[in-house]
Design a protein around this motif. Structure first.
Motif, PDB file in Angstrom:
ATOM      1  N   HIS A 291       0.570  -1.563  -0.442  1.00  0.00           N
ATOM      2  CA  HIS A 291       0.541   0.269   0.145  1.00  0.00           C
ATOM      3  C   HIS A 291       0.902   1.164  -0.288  1.00  0.00           C
ATOM      4  O   HIS A 291       0.618   2.837  -0.632  1.00  0.00           O
ATOM      5  N   LEU A 292       1.918   1.250   1.213  1.00  0.00           N
ATOM      6  CA  LEU A 292       2.801   2.178   0.866  1.00  0.00           C
ATOM      7  C   LEU A 292       3.340   2.719  -0.375  1.00  0.00           C
ATOM      8  O   LEU A 292       3.548   4.011  -1.188  1.00  0.00           O
ATOM      9  N   ALA A 293       3.599   1.684  -1.085  1.00  0.00           N
ATOM     10  CA  ALA A 293       3.938   1.319  -2.549  1.00  0.00           C
ATOM     11  C   ALA A 293       3.558   2.633  -3.154  1.00  0.00           C
ATOM     12  O   ALA A 293       3.866   3.293  -4.009  1.00  0.00           O
ATOM     13  N   GLN A 294       2.442   2.173  -3.455  1.00  0.00           N
ATOM     14  CA  GLN A 294       1.182   2.473  -4.088  1.00  0.00           C
ATOM     15  C   GLN A 294       0.906   4.128  -3.638  1.00  0.00           C
ATOM     16  O   GLN A 294       1.047   4.762  -4.770  1.00  0.00           O
ATOM     17  N   PHE A 295       0.735   4.689  -2.586  1.00  0.00           N
ATOM     18  CA  PHE A 295       0.767   5.102  -2.071  1.00  0.00           C
ATOM     19  C   PHE A 295       1.871   6.387  -2.676  1.00  0.00           C
ATOM     20  O   PHE A 295       1.878   7.378  -3.100  1.00  0.00           O
ATOM     21  N   ALA A 296       3.192   6.194  -2.640  1.00  0.00           N
ATOM     22  CA  ALA A 296       4.300   6.750  -3.627  1.00  0.00           C
ATOM     23  C   ALA A 296       4.179   7.248  -4.914  1.00  0.00           C
ATOM     24  O   ALA A 296       4.311   8.093  -5.346  1.00  0.00           O
ATOM     25  N   SER A 297       3.412   6.387  -5.523  1.00  0.00           N
ATOM     26  CA  SER A 297       3.505   6.168  -7.006  1.00  0.00           C
ATOM     27  C   SER A 297       2.317   7.075  -7.343  1.00  0.00           C
ATOM     28  O   SER A 297       2.756   8.068  -8.064  1.00  0.00           O
ATOM     29  N   TRP A 298       1.132   7.233  -6.331  1.00  0.00           N
ATOM     30  CA  TRP A 298      -0.054   8.221  -6.144  1.00  0.00           C
ATOM     31  C   TRP A 298       1.051   9.519  -6.532  1.00  0.00           C
ATOM     32  O   TRP A 298       0.605  10.560  -7.087  1.00  0.00           O
ATOM     33  N   ILE A 299       1.282   9.560  -5.470  1.00  0.00           N
ATOM     34  CA  ILE A 299       2.285  11.092  -4.841  1.00  0.00           C
ATOM     35  C   ILE A 299       3.559  11.540  -6.427  1.00  0.00           C
ATOM     36  O   ILE A 299       3.429  12.891  -6.901  1.00  0.00           O
ATOM     37  N   TYR A 300       4.380  10.224  -6.177  1.00  0.00           N
ATOM     38  CA  TYR A 300       4.835  10.853  -7.408  1.00  0.00           C
ATOM     39  C   TYR A 300       4.075  10.702  -8.814  1.00  0.00           C
ATOM     40  O   TYR A 300       4.551  11.291 -10.074  1.00  0.00           O
ATOM     41  N   LYS A 301       2.941  11.064  -8.968  1.00  0.00           N
ATOM     42  CA  LYS A 301       2.227  10.312 -10.434  1.00  0.00           C
ATOM     43  C   LYS A 301       2.426   9.230 -11.162  1.00  0.00           C
ATOM     44  O   LYS A 301       2.673  10.510 -12.447  1.00  0.00           O
ATOM     45  N   LYS A 302       2.363   8.924 -11.450  1.00  0.00           N
ATOM     46  CA  LYS A 302       3.454   7.535 -11.714  1.00  0.00           C
ATOM     47  C   LYS A 302       1.960   6.530 -11.843  1.00  0.00           C
ATOM     48  O   LYS A 302       1.456   5.928 -10.824  1.00  0.00           O
ATOM     49  N   ASP A 303       2.112   6.045 -12.958  1.00  0.00           N
ATOM     50  CA  ASP A 303       0.822   4.743 -13.525  1.00  0.00           C
ATOM     51  C   ASP A 303       1.420   3.732 -12.314  1.00  0.00           C
ATOM     52  O   ASP A 303       0.339   2.542 -12.114  1.00  0.00           O
ATOM     53  N   ASN A 381      -6.046  -6.823  -1.391  1.00  0.00           N
ATOM     54  CA  ASN A 381      -6.029  -7.402  -2.586  1.00  0.00           C
ATOM     55  C   ASN A 381      -5.850  -5.782  -3.568  1.00  0.00           C
ATOM     56  O   ASN A 381      -6.761  -4.998  -3.515  1.00  0.00           O
ATOM     57  N   ILE A 382      -4.387  -5.158  -3.367  1.00  0.00           N
ATOM     58  CA  ILE A 382      -3.586  -3.489  -4.008  1.00  0.00           C
ATOM     59  C   ILE A 382      -3.722  -3.428  -4.616  1.00  0.00           C
ATOM     60  O   ILE A 382      -4.777  -1.712  -5.589  1.00  0.00           O
ATOM     61  N   CYS A 383      -4.913  -4.113  -5.931  1.00  0.00           N
ATOM     62  CA  CYS A 383      -5.561  -4.242  -7.415  1.00  0.00           C
ATOM     63  C   CYS A 383      -6.513  -3.277  -7.023  1.00  0.00           C
ATOM     64  O   CYS A 383      -7.526  -2.906  -8.172  1.00  0.00           O
ATOM     65  N   THR A 384      -7.329  -3.081  -6.222  1.00  0.00           N
ATOM     66  CA  THR A 384      -8.675  -2.199  -5.886  1.00  0.00           C
ATOM     67  C   THR A 384      -8.329  -1.192  -5.459  1.00  0.00           C
ATOM     68  O   THR A 384      -9.582  -0.893  -5.501  1.00  0.00           O
ATOM     69  N   GLY A 385      -7.396  -0.918  -5.489  1.00  0.00           N
ATOM     70  CA  GLY A 385      -7.264   0.476  -5.159  1.00  0.00           C
ATOM     71  C   GLY A 385      -7.270   1.537  -6.123  1.00  0.00           C
ATOM     72  O   GLY A 385      -8.050   1.463  -7.436  1.00  0.00           O
ATOM     73  N   ARG A 386      -8.296   2.674  -6.210  1.00  0.00           N
ATOM     74  CA  ARG A 386      -8.838   3.724  -6.911  1.00  0.00           C
ATOM     75  C   ARG A 386      -8.337   5.249  -6.749  1.00  0.00           C
ATOM     76  O   ARG A 386      -8.207   4.823  -5.393  1.00  0.00           O
ATOM     77  N   ILE A 387      -7.834   6.191  -7.269  1.00  0.00           N
ATOM     78  CA  ILE A 387      -7.363   7.187  -6.767  1.00  0.00           C
ATOM     79  C   ILE A 387      -8.201   8.659  -7.476  1.00  0.00           C
ATOM     80  O   ILE A 387      -9.378   8.095  -8.885  1.00  0.00           O
ATOM     81  N   GLY A 388      -8.866   9.814  -6.803  1.00  0.00           N
ATOM     82  CA  GLY A 388      -9.898  10.239  -7.246  1.00  0.00           C
ATOM     83  C   GLY A 388      -9.021  11.677  -6.822  1.00  0.00           C
ATOM     84  O   GLY A 388      -8.504  12.412  -5.623  1.00  0.00           O
TER      85      GLY A 388
END
Length: 454
Positions: A291-303, A381-388
């Motif tokens: 989850h933290l890696a996913q947060f980092a990607s969203w903050i970094y604006k990477k898909d 399941n990390i794949c169920t993450g969605r961002i707005g």
């Protein structure tokens, strides 16, 4: 045009100061035989301190001249202050950080509030440079003056965000004990536990230079001496966050410094990790490294999910431990900079939250293009993450002292995520796209991570 008018008048006052014509004040400084000549009328007009001093006859009078003694202020600093009172000019860019602090202390003492605020703003703006160039003397002076409370806090926050200003350098060796303890007690110190330990050991050796550098060769007296020196710091090291390999290499040679019960608990955490709870201040019970890696990607604006995370995520608040009121939230999360809020919805596997790249200080809406909300339909399941990502940037975050974290706002008073003063959660789409966060929901727990760029 107007500037020419008042500059000529100020220039005349400076000429008066330099000429010493008709002076009636002699200020004796900390240096013997070094005095400053001034005019009581000018000093009284510019400083309430001098106005009181002369009207109440604090100063002695000799041959019609006021004799004013200031042995606690150097001639050089006092000369700069008095010149400012005459012509309103002072150049801080040519001064050292320590000199500027002394100027601030003198300005505070003389009640020159405008100058005090100007110096504080300059110090805060250039704080990192001053700490890097002269950190020890600078820090010690700040800690010695109770009136520097705001500046003190800025110093601590700057070092916690940029720890290599001190840690990992020789400066750490001479750091006063009370300052080191203050830093290690802070939740926002961006150092791994092993880095804290290694710096602490170097510091302890520096305090006891006669003790053998090889702990395997310590005498009983040397061990006792080192135990006394490090004792108060042991509880500040997050040993459970140290990987076993690093513990073996860096900590085990010094194991005799640790209480026996603590050594056994650490060993248990490596051999039977399920039996040992991690330190709540540095690890999450709601999300994991994925989850933290996913947060980092969203903050970094990477898909794609980043393989190397450029941020540290420190848990600074957990409602089940720290309290579930707005006051509890702000006590732990104000002045911490960027944060991520994570909440587990009761009776489900849903995890929701948001990213605030600013801070939680103040009252009112804050503008940013970088905030976002998120939901994991199934946190397993990390794949169920969605961002707005935020749409109405001017209303991205709302800070209210009597509410918990608030994301988005609208003139009817609703928020994309709202946490009321008594811990109730709701969501109404306003400033962010609809990502199906429930309208009203109850949570099992929520955490706040401080986000620090490595």
């Amino acid at each position: 045009m107007q500037q020419k008018l008042y500059l000529s008048i100020l220039n005349n006052f400076e000429i008066l100061y330099n000429s010493k014509k008709n002076y009636d004040v002699i200020i004796q400084t900390s240096e013997e035989n070094k005095v400053i000549y001034a005019h009581s009328l000018v000093l009284c007009c510019q400083s309430s301190y001098f106005d009181t001093a002369f009207s109440d006859n604090w100063a002695e009078k000799e041959n019609g001249k006021f004799i004013f003694k200031k042995p606690n202020v150097s001639y050089r600093i006092l000369k700069i202050i008095i010149r400012y009172l005459y012509c309103g000019q002072i150049d801080l860019t040519i001064r050292s950080g320590l000199d500027i602090l002394k100027l601030l202390a003198a300005a505070d003492e003389f009640g020159i509030n405008t100058l005090s605020e100007y110096i504080k703003e300059f110090l805060i703006k250039n704080l990192k440079d001053f700490l890097q160039n002269d950190s020890l003397k600078f820090l010690e002076f700040v800690f010695q003056h109770e009136t520097f409370a705001v500046l003190n806090d800025y110093c601590l926050k700057t070092i916690c965000q940029e720890p290599m200003i001190l840690f990992g350098t020789d400066k750490i060796l001479a750091l006063p004990e009370h300052i080191l303890e203050t830093l290690l007690r802070r939740d926002d110190l961006a150092l791994d536990a092993i880095e804290v330990w290694n710096n602490l050991i170097k510091w302890v050796h520096a305090q006891q230079p006669t003790v053998n550098k090889d702990p395997s060769k310590w005498t009983k007296d040397e061990l006792t001496l080192m135990e006394r020196t490090i004792l108060k710091f042991i509880s500040l090291v997050k040993f459970y966050d140290i990987p076993s390999e690093e513990y073996y290499e860096e900590v085990m040679p010094y194991e005799d410094l640790l209480p026996k019960k603590l050594r056994n608990e650490i060993l248990k955490s490596y051999l039977a990790p399920g039996k040992q709870m991690k330190s709540p201040s540095r690890s999450s019970v709601l999300v994991n490294d994925e989850h933290l890696a996913q947060f980092a990607s969203w903050i970094y604006k990477k898909d794609e999910i980043l393989q190397k995370i450029p941020y540290k995520f420190n848990v600074i608040f957990r409602a089940s431990i720290d309290g579930n009121t707005a006051a509890d939230f702000h006590a732990k999360c104000n002045d911490k900079g960027a944060t991520i809020v994570v909440a587990k919805i009761k009776g489900s596997n849903k995890v929701v939250g948001g990213y605030n790249p600013l801070d939680w200080n103040g009252n009112g809406d804050k503008s940013t293009p970088d905030s976002f909300l998120f939901i994991f339909e199934d946190y397993n399941n990390i794949c169920t993450g969605r961002i707005g990502r935020v749409i109405r940037e001017s209303h991205a975050v709302r800070c209210l002292t009597d509410y918990g974290p608030l994301f988005g706002s609208y003139n009817r008073g609703s928020n994309d995520i709202m946490v009321t003063r008594d811990g109730k959660w709701s969501s109404v789409t306003n400033s962010y796209p609809n990502i199906n966060i429930p309208r009203n929901f109850v949570i099992d727990d929520y955490e706040v991570f401080q986000v620090i760029k490595k």
